[in-house]
Enzyme design. Structure first.
Site, mmCIF file in Angstrom:
data_model
loop_
_atom_site.group_PDB
_atom_site.id
_atom_site.type_symbol
_atom_site.label_atom_id
_atom_site.label_comp_id
_atom_site.label_asym_id
_atom_site.label_seq_id
_atom_site.Cartn_x
_atom_site.Cartn_y
_atom_site.Cartn_z
ATOM 1 N N HIS A 96 -49.213 3.870 28.831
ATOM 2 C CA HIS A 96 -49.747 5.195 28.529
ATOM 3 C C HIS A 96 -48.789 6.060 27.712
ATOM 4 O O HIS A 96 -49.173 7.142 27.259
ATOM 5 C CB HIS A 96 -50.151 5.926 29.819
ATOM 6 C CG HIS A 96 -51.418 6.713 29.681
ATOM 7 N ND1 HIS A 96 -52.259 6.996 30.726
ATOM 8 C CD2 HIS A 96 -52.006 7.281 28.591
ATOM 9 C CE1 HIS A 96 -53.293 7.702 30.299
ATOM 10 N NE2 HIS A 96 -53.154 7.891 28.999
ATOM 11 N N ASP A 123 -57.306 8.900 34.743
ATOM 12 C CA ASP A 123 -56.058 8.272 35.167
ATOM 13 C C ASP A 123 -55.816 8.573 36.641
ATOM 14 O O ASP A 123 -56.240 9.620 37.142
ATOM 15 C CB ASP A 123 -54.913 8.860 34.320
ATOM 16 C CG ASP A 123 -53.625 8.060 34.352
ATOM 17 O OD1 ASP A 123 -53.407 7.310 35.313
ATOM 18 O OD2 ASP A 123 -52.812 8.206 33.413
ATOM 19 N N HIS A 125 -52.803 9.068 37.561
ATOM 20 C CA HIS A 125 -51.619 9.910 37.455
ATOM 21 C C HIS A 125 -51.814 10.931 36.335
ATOM 22 O O HIS A 125 -52.405 10.608 35.308
ATOM 23 C CB HIS A 125 -50.382 9.068 37.133
ATOM 24 C CG HIS A 125 -50.228 7.842 37.975
ATOM 25 N ND1 HIS A 125 -50.866 6.645 37.683
ATOM 26 C CD2 HIS A 125 -49.502 7.630 39.102
ATOM 27 C CE1 HIS A 125 -50.545 5.750 38.603
ATOM 28 N NE2 HIS A 125 -49.722 6.313 39.470
ATOM 29 N N ASP A 127 -49.353 12.095 34.474
ATOM 30 C CA ASP A 127 -48.350 11.828 33.419
ATOM 31 C C ASP A 127 -47.815 13.136 32.840
ATOM 32 O O ASP A 127 -47.724 13.312 31.625
ATOM 33 C CB ASP A 127 -48.937 10.935 32.326
ATOM 34 C CG ASP A 127 -49.316 9.558 32.860
ATOM 35 O OD1 ASP A 127 -48.783 9.158 33.902
ATOM 36 O OD2 ASP A 127 -50.162 8.896 32.242
ATOM 37 N N HIS A 140 -43.977 6.218 30.504
ATOM 38 C CA HIS A 140 -45.438 6.353 30.489
ATOM 39 C C HIS A 140 -45.874 7.501 31.391
ATOM 40 O O HIS A 140 -47.069 7.819 31.438
ATOM 41 C CB HIS A 140 -46.136 5.042 30.868
ATOM 42 C CG HIS A 140 -45.914 4.575 32.276
ATOM 43 N ND1 HIS A 140 -46.625 3.529 32.821
ATOM 44 C CD2 HIS A 140 -45.067 4.979 33.259
ATOM 45 C CE1 HIS A 140 -46.236 3.321 34.067
ATOM 46 N NE2 HIS A 140 -45.285 4.187 34.350
ATOM 47 N N ASP A 226 -57.141 5.184 31.211
ATOM 48 C CA ASP A 226 -56.137 4.324 31.817
ATOM 49 C C ASP A 226 -56.830 3.362 32.780
ATOM 50 O O ASP A 226 -57.717 3.772 33.544
ATOM 51 C CB ASP A 226 -55.124 5.199 32.570
ATOM 52 C CG ASP A 226 -53.900 4.457 33.062
ATOM 53 O OD1 ASP A 226 -54.051 3.396 33.681
ATOM 54 O OD2 ASP A 226 -52.778 4.969 32.848
ATOM 55 N N ASP A 228 -55.860 2.293 35.494
ATOM 56 C CA ASP A 228 -55.745 2.668 36.903
ATOM 57 C C ASP A 228 -56.604 3.868 37.283
ATOM 58 O O ASP A 228 -56.582 4.298 38.440
ATOM 59 C CB ASP A 228 -54.296 2.838 37.336
ATOM 60 C CG ASP A 228 -53.595 4.062 36.770
ATOM 61 O OD1 ASP A 228 -54.272 5.014 36.321
ATOM 62 O OD2 ASP A 228 -52.355 4.079 36.792
ATOM 63 N N GLU A 271 -52.761 0.746 29.459
ATOM 64 C CA GLU A 271 -52.207 0.162 30.683
ATOM 65 C C GLU A 271 -52.855 -1.150 31.097
ATOM 66 O O GLU A 271 -52.637 -1.609 32.235
ATOM 67 C CB GLU A 271 -52.247 1.169 31.847
ATOM 68 C CG GLU A 271 -51.359 2.387 31.654
ATOM 69 C CD GLU A 271 -49.859 2.117 31.819
ATOM 70 O OE1 GLU A 271 -49.490 1.014 32.269
ATOM 71 O OE2 GLU A 271 -49.065 3.023 31.481
#
Length: 306
Positions: A96, A123, A125, A127, A140, A226, A228, A271
């Protein structure tokens, strides 16, 4: 639509090898043919190459691969600005950290066009770490903070010509946030929709609310997807698995709503780590999601939730 596919085979932003193979895996899973089958013109522009890495050190000794990520960010930013002048750019990651570059370039283009840029960040997260706050040192985890103009990147990352307005960013599907990120998100005014909000209100209501604001302000919309964001039960090929992610239907419904809005102007897919995949099923799922975003239909109508 003229879809411009470009790879960014970056894996230095994480501590696990394999993301550099993501662009190849997405191509092998049939991304180009899937979009062509929908009637789109598809142009594969190959992969971006980073220039020489600068000689830079940061006082945060945890940080990994800072020179390499700085070089990648500069190269990706220039490529993103260049290809976003026409067509629909699709950036294939890579981890990412590529979004530090894609957002920098797309934001420059939005300023040139005189339109506000909105970002939907799908996502686990946010980030939203800075170079000072990251404890893992994995870069990332910083791209959205960098692109939003948070302090601490000057002299390390490329100069940011057109910072995002963080109040025009929606992070959706969030379920892993460090305390420093949480404080920074609140201070910056980022719209944060965690999985609890998805459970309480439904993904459709959250997506539609954000799309209505984009429409009202005549904005451009960049989507950063992403792996995830998805629950690892359906998408195992990611190095940062977090249980409790979006289901198959929630993810497809989000893509269908994005397509129906006709607001999305660019896309990241990040990712994907093929070394962690199960017979390519995560790569295939990501291709299917992109196809939904770009108009795959069943029985002559957009696919609907069961």
């Amino acid at each position: 639509m003229h879809c411009k596919i470009i790879g960014a085979p970056v894996e230095e932003g994480t501590d696990l090898a394999g993301c550099a193979l993501g662009p190849r895996a997405l191509r092998a899973a049939g991304l180009g043919p899937a979009l062509q089958a929908l009637g789109h013109l598809v142009e594969d522009m190959g992969d971006i190459a980073a220039g020489p890495a600068p000689t830079i050190l940061h006082p945060n000794e945890a940080i990994r691969h800072l020179p390499a990520i700085a070089a990648w960010t500069a190269a990706i930013g220039e490529a993103a600005f260049s290809i976003s002048g026409s067509g629909f750019p699709i950036f294939l990651g890579g981890d990412h950290s590529i979004s530090a570059g894609t957002l920098a370039g797309i934001s420059r283009r939005a300023v040139e066009l005189g339109r506000p840029l909105f970002v939907l960040w799908l996502d686990a997260h946010p980030d939203f770490h800075t170079l000072d706050s990251t404890e893992s040192g994995n870069l990332h985890g910083v791209p959205l903070a960098y692109a939003s103009g948070l302090p601490g990147f000057s002299g390390y990352f490329p100069p940011l010509e057109a910072p995002l307005d963080p109040t025009r960013v929606c992070t959706l599907g969030i379920r892993s946030v460090d305390p420093a990120e949480q404080a920074a998100l609140v201070q910056a005014g980022v719209i944060t929709c965690d999985m609890s909000a998805v459970d309480r209100h439904g993904i459709a209501a959250l997506v539609e609310r954000f799309l209505e604001r984009v429409r009202r302000e005549n904005g451009l919309l960049h989507v950063s997807l992403d792996v995830d964001f998805l629950d690892p039960a359906i998408a195992p090929a990611v190095g940062t698995t977090v249980p409790g992610g979006a289901t198959f239907r929630e993810a497809h419904l989000a893509m269908e709503l994005l397509h129906e809005s006709n607001l999305v102007s660019s896309l990241d897919i990040v990712e994907l780590n093929p070394m962690l995949d199960d017979q390519g099923r995560t790569a295939s799922l990501m291709v299917d999601l992109v196809a939904s975003l770009l108009g795959r239909r069943i029985l002559g109508r957009a696919t609907q939730a069961a």
